[in-house]
Design a protein around this motif. Structure first.
Motif, PDB file in Angstrom:
ATOM      1  N   VAL A  24      10.313  -9.856  19.744  1.00  0.00           N
ATOM      2  CA  VAL A  24       9.908  -8.452  19.684  1.00  0.00           C
ATOM      3  C   VAL A  24      10.108  -8.025  18.246  1.00  0.00           C
ATOM      4  O   VAL A  24      11.161  -8.277  17.647  1.00  0.00           O
ATOM      5  CB  VAL A  24      10.748  -7.572  20.638  1.00  0.00           C
ATOM      6  N   LEU A  25       9.090  -7.401  17.697  1.00  0.00           N
ATOM      7  CA  LEU A  25       9.142  -6.931  16.323  1.00  0.00           C
ATOM      8  C   LEU A  25       9.363  -5.423  16.333  1.00  0.00           C
ATOM      9  O   LEU A  25       8.637  -4.692  17.007  1.00  0.00           O
ATOM     10  CB  LEU A  25       7.835  -7.264  15.609  1.00  0.00           C
ATOM     11  N   LEU A  26      10.371  -4.979  15.620  1.00  0.00           N
ATOM     12  CA  LEU A  26      10.665  -3.565  15.451  1.00  0.00           C
ATOM     13  C   LEU A  26      10.422  -3.251  13.985  1.00  0.00           C
ATOM     14  O   LEU A  26      11.083  -3.817  13.108  1.00  0.00           O
ATOM     15  CB  LEU A  26      12.126  -3.285  15.833  1.00  0.00           C
ATOM     16  N   GLY A  27       9.449  -2.398  13.718  1.00  0.00           N
ATOM     17  CA  GLY A  27       9.085  -2.120  12.332  1.00  0.00           C
ATOM     18  C   GLY A  27       9.083  -0.645  12.022  1.00  0.00           C
ATOM     19  O   GLY A  27       8.874   0.193  12.906  1.00  0.00           O
ATOM     20  N   PHE A  28       9.298  -0.342  10.746  1.00  0.00           N
ATOM     21  CA  PHE A  28       9.331   1.039  10.283  1.00  0.00           C
ATOM     22  C   PHE A  28       8.532   1.168   8.998  1.00  0.00           C
ATOM     23  O   PHE A  28       8.715   0.385   8.064  1.00  0.00           O
ATOM     24  CB  PHE A  28      10.774   1.492  10.003  1.00  0.00           C
ATOM     25  N   TRP A  29       7.631   2.176   8.963  1.00  0.00           N
ATOM     26  CA  TRP A  29       7.011   2.550   7.712  1.00  0.00           C
ATOM     27  C   TRP A  29       8.132   3.122   6.855  1.00  0.00           C
ATOM     28  O   TRP A  29       9.025   3.808   7.352  1.00  0.00           O
ATOM     29  CB  TRP A  29       5.914   3.594   7.948  1.00  0.00           C
ATOM     30  N   ARG A  30       8.110   2.809   5.573  1.00  0.00           N
ATOM     31  CA  ARG A  30       9.192   3.163   4.650  1.00  0.00           C
ATOM     32  C   ARG A  30      10.522   2.529   5.079  1.00  0.00           C
ATOM     33  O   ARG A  30      11.589   2.974   4.685  1.00  0.00           O
ATOM     34  CB  ARG A  30       9.349   4.679   4.514  1.00  0.00           C
ATOM     35  N   PRO A  39      20.684  -4.057   7.665  1.00  0.00           N
ATOM     36  CA  PRO A  39      20.345  -5.033   6.621  1.00  0.00           C
ATOM     37  C   PRO A  39      19.411  -6.150   7.082  1.00  0.00           C
ATOM     38  O   PRO A  39      18.815  -6.828   6.247  1.00  0.00           O
ATOM     39  CB  PRO A  39      21.696  -5.619   6.216  1.00  0.00           C
ATOM     40  N   ARG A  40      19.256  -6.347   8.385  1.00  0.00           N
ATOM     41  CA  ARG A  40      18.343  -7.389   8.866  1.00  0.00           C
ATOM     42  C   ARG A  40      16.880  -7.002   8.734  1.00  0.00           C
ATOM     43  O   ARG A  40      15.995  -7.844   8.922  1.00  0.00           O
ATOM     44  CB  ARG A  40      18.635  -7.723  10.337  1.00  0.00           C
ATOM     45  N   LEU A  41      16.582  -5.753   8.388  1.00  0.00           N
ATOM     46  CA  LEU A  41      15.189  -5.351   8.156  1.00  0.00           C
ATOM     47  C   LEU A  41      14.635  -6.139   6.976  1.00  0.00           C
ATOM     48  O   LEU A  41      15.240  -6.184   5.911  1.00  0.00           O
ATOM     49  CB  LEU A  41      15.104  -3.849   7.862  1.00  0.00           C
ATOM     50  N   LYS A  42      13.503  -6.762   7.191  1.00  0.00           N
ATOM     51  CA  LYS A  42      12.859  -7.583   6.158  1.00  0.00           C
ATOM     52  C   LYS A  42      11.670  -6.832   5.585  1.00  0.00           C
ATOM     53  O   LYS A  42      10.779  -6.426   6.318  1.00  0.00           O
ATOM     54  CB  LYS A  42      12.366  -8.911   6.748  1.00  0.00           C
ATOM     55  N   PRO A  43      11.650  -6.649   4.259  1.00  0.00           N
ATOM     56  CA  PRO A  43      10.522  -5.966   3.628  1.00  0.00           C
ATOM     57  C   PRO A  43       9.243  -6.777   3.773  1.00  0.00           C
ATOM     58  O   PRO A  43       9.273  -8.007   3.805  1.00  0.00           O
ATOM     59  CB  PRO A  43      10.925  -5.879   2.162  1.00  0.00           C
ATOM     60  N   GLU A  48       5.862   0.455   2.112  1.00  0.00           N
ATOM     61  CA  GLU A  48       7.300   0.199   2.130  1.00  0.00           C
ATOM     62  C   GLU A  48       7.786  -0.274   3.502  1.00  0.00           C
ATOM     63  O   GLU A  48       8.928  -0.049   3.894  1.00  0.00           O
ATOM     64  CB  GLU A  48       8.095   1.441   1.707  1.00  0.00           C
ATOM     65  N   MET A  49       6.909  -0.948   4.230  1.00  0.00           N
ATOM     66  CA  MET A  49       7.254  -1.433   5.573  1.00  0.00           C
ATOM     67  C   MET A  49       8.437  -2.392   5.519  1.00  0.00           C
ATOM     68  O   MET A  49       8.636  -3.109   4.544  1.00  0.00           O
ATOM     69  CB  MET A  49       6.083  -2.187   6.208  1.00  0.00           C
ATOM     70  N   ALA A  50       9.198  -2.378   6.602  1.00  0.00           N
ATOM     71  CA  ALA A  50      10.237  -3.375   6.840  1.00  0.00           C
ATOM     72  C   ALA A  50      10.345  -3.535   8.348  1.00  0.00           C
ATOM     73  O   ALA A  50      10.126  -2.582   9.104  1.00  0.00           O
ATOM     74  CB  ALA A  50      11.572  -2.962   6.236  1.00  0.00           C
ATOM     75  N   SER A  51      10.649  -4.747   8.776  1.00  0.00           N
ATOM     76  CA  SER A  51      10.700  -5.003  10.210  1.00  0.00           C
ATOM     77  C   SER A  51      11.855  -5.939  10.548  1.00  0.00           C
ATOM     78  O   SER A  51      12.386  -6.650   9.693  1.00  0.00           O
ATOM     79  CB  SER A  51       9.379  -5.606  10.693  1.00  0.00           C
ATOM     80  N   LEU A  52      12.194  -5.913  11.810  1.00  0.00           N
ATOM     81  CA  LEU A  52      13.262  -6.744  12.351  1.00  0.00           C
ATOM     82  C   LEU A  52      12.675  -7.537  13.502  1.00  0.00           C
ATOM     83  O   LEU A  52      12.087  -6.969  14.421  1.00  0.00           O
ATOM     84  CB  LEU A  52      14.409  -5.849  12.843  1.00  0.00           C
TER      85      LEU A  52
END
Length: 89
Positions: A24-30, A39-43, A48-52
């Motif tokens: 399951v991918l959890l992503g955030f704009w900015r 810290p596990r969010l990967k750019p 400026e997306m980053a996802s886990l």
């Protein structure tokens, strides 16, 4: 549902959840601005997306998800829709 994913919007896109076969991918704009919260969010990607990426056995505290979502909402409230921001050169 937008772009084939669950996408949450508030003054533009804020977060997405994408369920795949083994993750399951959890992503955030900015989301790159939110790495101090998780810290596990990967750019990666635009805006400026980053996802886990979560796989079987991974754990994420619901309070962290709430904090990330609130912070992402605040960024959109303060800065506007990230997809409409001028692109960096």
């Amino acid at each position: 549902i937008k772009w084939g994913h669950l996408v949450y919007l508030s003054n533009g896109p804020v977060a997405l959840i994408r369920a795949e076969g083994r993750r399951v991918l959890l992503g955030f704009w900015r989301g790159q601005r939110l790495r101090d919260l998780e810290p596990r969010l990967k750019p990666g990607g635009q805006y400026e997306m980053a996802s886990l990426s979560l796989v079987e056995g991974d754990v994420i505290d619901p309070e962290i998800v709430t904090a990330l979502t609130r912070a992402a909402l605040d960024l959109n409230a303060d800065l506007g829709d990230s997809t409409k921001a001028p692109k960096k050169e």
